[in-house]
Structures are given as structure tokens and as C-alpha cells.
Design an enzyme around this catalytic site. Structure first.
Site, mmCIF file in Angstrom:
data_model
loop_
_atom_site.group_PDB
_atom_site.id
_atom_site.type_symbol
_atom_site.label_atom_id
_atom_site.label_comp_id
_atom_site.label_asym_id
_atom_site.label_seq_id
_atom_site.Cartn_x
_atom_site.Cartn_y
_atom_site.Cartn_z
ATOM 1 N N HIS B 145 48.330 45.430 -89.253
ATOM 2 C CA HIS B 145 46.896 45.248 -89.527
ATOM 3 C C HIS B 145 46.093 46.500 -89.240
ATOM 4 O O HIS B 145 44.863 46.458 -89.233
ATOM 5 C CB HIS B 145 46.368 44.061 -88.710
ATOM 6 C CG HIS B 145 47.144 42.804 -88.955
ATOM 7 N ND1 HIS B 145 48.280 42.477 -88.229
ATOM 8 C CD2 HIS B 145 46.995 41.817 -89.878
ATOM 9 C CE1 HIS B 145 48.762 41.334 -88.675
ATOM 10 N NE2 HIS B 145 48.010 40.918 -89.666
ATOM 11 N N HIS B 165 44.435 41.584 -94.208
ATOM 12 C CA HIS B 165 44.265 41.046 -95.549
ATOM 13 C C HIS B 165 43.328 41.971 -96.347
ATOM 14 O O HIS B 165 42.309 42.441 -95.818
ATOM 15 C CB HIS B 165 43.737 39.608 -95.496
ATOM 16 C CG HIS B 165 42.455 39.452 -94.727
ATOM 17 N ND1 HIS B 165 42.366 39.608 -93.353
ATOM 18 C CD2 HIS B 165 41.196 39.174 -95.159
ATOM 19 C CE1 HIS B 165 41.124 39.413 -92.970
ATOM 20 N NE2 HIS B 165 40.391 39.148 -94.035
ATOM 21 N N GLY B 199 44.240 37.350 -100.339
ATOM 22 C CA GLY B 199 43.211 37.139 -101.340
ATOM 23 C C GLY B 199 43.416 37.878 -102.648
ATOM 24 O O GLY B 199 42.461 38.063 -103.410
ATOM 25 N N MET B 219 50.478 33.869 -101.609
ATOM 26 C CA MET B 219 50.833 32.561 -101.069
ATOM 27 C C MET B 219 50.165 31.485 -101.931
ATOM 28 O O MET B 219 50.738 31.007 -102.900
ATOM 29 C CB MET B 219 50.368 32.470 -99.616
ATOM 30 C CG MET B 219 50.853 31.253 -98.867
ATOM 31 S SD MET B 219 50.133 31.109 -97.190
ATOM 32 C CE MET B 219 50.919 32.450 -96.340
ATOM 33 N N SER B 220 48.904 31.167 -101.610
ATOM 34 C CA SER B 220 48.224 30.077 -102.308
ATOM 35 C C SER B 220 47.927 30.426 -103.768
ATOM 36 O O SER B 220 47.803 29.528 -104.602
ATOM 37 C CB SER B 220 46.930 29.706 -101.587
ATOM 38 O OG SER B 220 46.061 30.819 -101.539
#
Lengths: 245, 245
Positions: B145, B165, B199, B219-220
Site C-alpha cells: 500500500h 486501491h 475499483g 473482484m466484484s
């Protein structure tokens, strides 16, 4: 007399399993495999299992004074991360605990990177067979609760099983204990060492070994004692008595 | 033009890191190591990360139709036991997913016994260095990160890092995204591949690769899509466009 003979055969490294008919009830009694994996196994082993509730420093402080009297220390830390268990192992080794005495629950990877003795597997862990095949340097144990599970563990190549719970214990409320007769039955039915666990107090340690266990595993009996060192010495005293039967 | 050159050098397996001064801002721009561990690395990799909330059968059903379009499948199953992750891997392999595409989060032992591609480590995992030394057959990745974490991962021998992210995402509510500039900075500062996460939608995939990422992790965006196959194809389409820059 019996144990004098066992000790004698061990001293001469005679491999195999020796059977005796005991007088009285003619119970077929098995003596632990004398040599397994190049190491002499003696009855009366004392395994300590961590509670999973203590901080690493707290556990290391307790273990520092008692580890010379203990054969194996199992780190059973279900809620700790791999990093936390790794750091706990490092702390124990820095405290003076030989890596050869340390067994880690479930995490074969942590056991491998820390070069400790082995890994102990439960029902939620990887299959014994695969762990044995993949991590050849590790001693691999397995928790069992029935003859069928014990036989499967042996077939899959487990080096030992932990069987219990033998007596009523607070950590297994409402569950009927297996008892000495079942321990004796399991011990006679497989040829790998059986370590008994569950509610074992110093005073009944000798009975457990007498029923065929190669050792006992203790958690709160030591780590929950007011004086852990005294508790360990009491267990040791009763385990030693067994040799004089 | 730039990417034509990159593809050309890759086709000739020229190992190393090639630097370019881009026109305009003279930004020192790094092209991904062309050869790493005997394998040609191409920009625009698509990594799928499991949500940790799906049952094995449900995940396997989804992945069956989309895995040919995906480069790597990360099993990030924090609440599942070793046995459950092992069974999930077996199911995916039986579904047709090549083991060489599967990367398991945290559990190097599960990765080893299933002979999959690698293990992905997080801050709560074992140290990268020890995992690399101990499990030489595994590709070892690491979540980072910051620049410092990325540099440490590289020094410890990580084969790649996942950095994020990048954009705002529901899985990191309230946290300020790293953005493309920071991704570009990190990608220029280390020589191992950087995979961007967080995202990333199909339409901005090309921007992410353009900022220096070797691939994206989703992922999503795929597993939460009404039509996962269509979503994968959209990501692929935008990732391919990057090659034509």
C-alpha cells in the site's frame, strides 16, 4: 517388570511392536513401537497444548521455566494469524525452547518456515496423506475421536494421533468422555503412538499410560495452574511412576 | 509504437528492464521485466480475486465459463479452513482450471499440497523472504500500500506485488484511493510486476496499464456482475486496447 523390559528393548533399539499377555485378564497389551523415524520413543511423554487465549509474551514467560520438563509444545492458536504464530515460535526459540519440541496446529507452512518439529492436524486441516507427502521433514500428528478416525490417520501416514477426551473436561462441556477402556481399545488397534488428551490430572496420568497411551497432552492442567512448574513436576512424577509398574 | 517495441522485445525473450524517456515530460518509464522465472510476462494481465463469500460450488460454476479469459485466479478465502480451501482448489481443477492459474491467499501449505502456481501474502501472513526460501516452487506475491512496502517486498524476493486501491471502492469505504499517479510512481520504483487493484472498471483498465501496472486484479467487477462472462470480455477488450497505444 514389564516396563523394565520395555526400557531394556528400547536401549537396544529393537524396532517393532511387542505384544504381551498380561496376567489376570489376558488383555492383549501393546508396547509402543520402539523405534520410529530413527528416534527412540519412550512411554510417558508429556505434551503441552497452548490455550489459544494467551499473548505470546505471556506464554513464553510461562514456558521458559517449564519446557525442560516437557517433551512437546503444541501451539494451538486458532485465532492468531500466520505472522502472529510465526512470531510466537521465534519468541519461544529465543526463550530457549528447542525447535524439535515445537508442534504447530494446522499450519504446515508456519512449521516449515520455522524448522520446528511438526504439524498437528484436525478435521478442518489439510489431509494427513498430502501433508506427509509434501512436507517430508515434518512430524505429522492428527486429532482423532474414534477407532475409524485413528485407523484412517494411521493408513494416511500419521506419525501419531491425539485421542480424547478421556475424562470430563471444561473444554468439552456436555460431551461424554471416551474413558480408559476406549483409549485401551484404540491403542491396541493401531501401531502408531496414541497421545491421550482431555481432563487428565497428575494423579490419573499413570492410569492413562497404563491403558496404552504413549503420552498425555495437557492444556489448562498446566497453563491454568497457579504454579505451572509445580503442575508439570506433578505430572512428571506420576508419569515416571508408570515406569516402575 | 512503444508497445509494438515492447512486444517485439518480448518475442525475442530479451531479459531485463528497458527504460524509455517518453516524449513531452521525459518521464522515466519502465517496461516490465521481459523474462522472469523462465516465463514471458506480458502487460495487461487479468487477475480475478474471489470474494470470500461464495460457496465453492457457486464459485466453480462462475469460473467454469470465464477462466480461459483470465490469467490468474486468487482464492482469498479468509474464513474458510485449510480443508475447505483445499476442496475448493480440487473443485476448480476438476472444473478445468489449470493449476498454473491458481494463487492461494496466505496459505502456502495449501498451495504446496495442491501444486498450484503460488501464494499471495498479506500483512498478516508469513514473511515473503521465508516463504520464498522455503517453498521454491511457488510464485510468491505480496499486497502493498506504499512505496516502502513495495520496496521491502521486492528486496525480500516477491515475484510481484498487488498495489491499491487505485480508485474508490465499496470494499475500502472512507479510505482515500491511491490514484494513477501513485501507481505510476510505484511501478517506476521497483522492477517486479505491479498488479493494480481496487475499483477498476473495464473502461479504466487501459489507463491503469498505461500508468505502469503489469495487470489488474478484479473482484466484484466480475464476480458481482450480472453477467460475469460479459464483464470479463469487457475487461479483456480494454486491456487489449492498451497494446495498440
Amino acid at each position: 517388570m514389564l516396563y523394565s523390559f520395555i526400557k531394556h528393548t528400547q536401549n537396544h533399539s529393537i524396532a517393532g511392536v511387542v505384544f504381551f499377555y498380561l496376567s489376570g485378564d489376558f488383555l492383549l497389551r501393546k508396547v509402543i513401537s520402539v523405534k520410529k523415524g530413527g528416534e527412540i520413543l519412550k512411554p510417558g511423554k508429556l505434551h503441552l497444548i497452548s490455550t489459544g487465549t494467551q499473548k505470546s509474551e505471556q506464554l513464553a514467560d510461562m514456558i521458559e521455566s517449564i519446557h525442560p520438563e516437557i517433551d512437546f509444545i503444541h501451539l494451538r492458536e486458532k485465532t492468531k494469524t500466520a505472522k502472529e504464530i510465526y512470531e510466537m515460535v521465534e519468541l519461544l526459540i529465543n526463550t530457549g525452547v528447542p525447535p524439535s519440541k515445537i508442534i504447530i496446529n494446522d499450519r504446515a507452512d508456519v512449521a516449515c518456515v520455522t524448522n520446528v518439529r511438526g504439524v498437528h492436524l484436525a478435521f478442518h486441516s489439510l489431509p494427513v496423506e498430502l501433508v506427509k507427502q509434501t512436507f517430508k521433514n515434518l512430524t505429522v500428528g492428527c486429532s482423532v475421536h474414534s477407532l475409524e478416525e485413528a485407523q484412517i490417520a494411521e493408513q494416511q501416514g500419521a506419525d501419531y494421533v491425539i485421542f480424547g477426551h478421556i475424562y470430563s473436561t471444561q473444554s468439552k462441556p456436555g460431551l461424554i468422555p471416551q474413558g480408559l477402556a476406549q483409549l485401551s481399545f484404540i491403542s491396541q488397534s493401531i501401531s502408531i503412538p496414541v497421545i491421550a488428551v482431555g481432563g487428565i490430572k497428575p494423579a490419573n496420568s499413570a492410569d492413562v499410560i497404563g491403558a496404552g497411551a504413549q503420552g498425555i497432552a495437557v492444556m489448562s492442567g498446566i497453563l491454568g495452574a497457579k504454579n505451572p512448574l509445580k503442575a508439570v513436576q506433578q505430572y512428571r512424577s506420576y508419569l515416571s511412576k508408570q515406569y516402575d509398574v
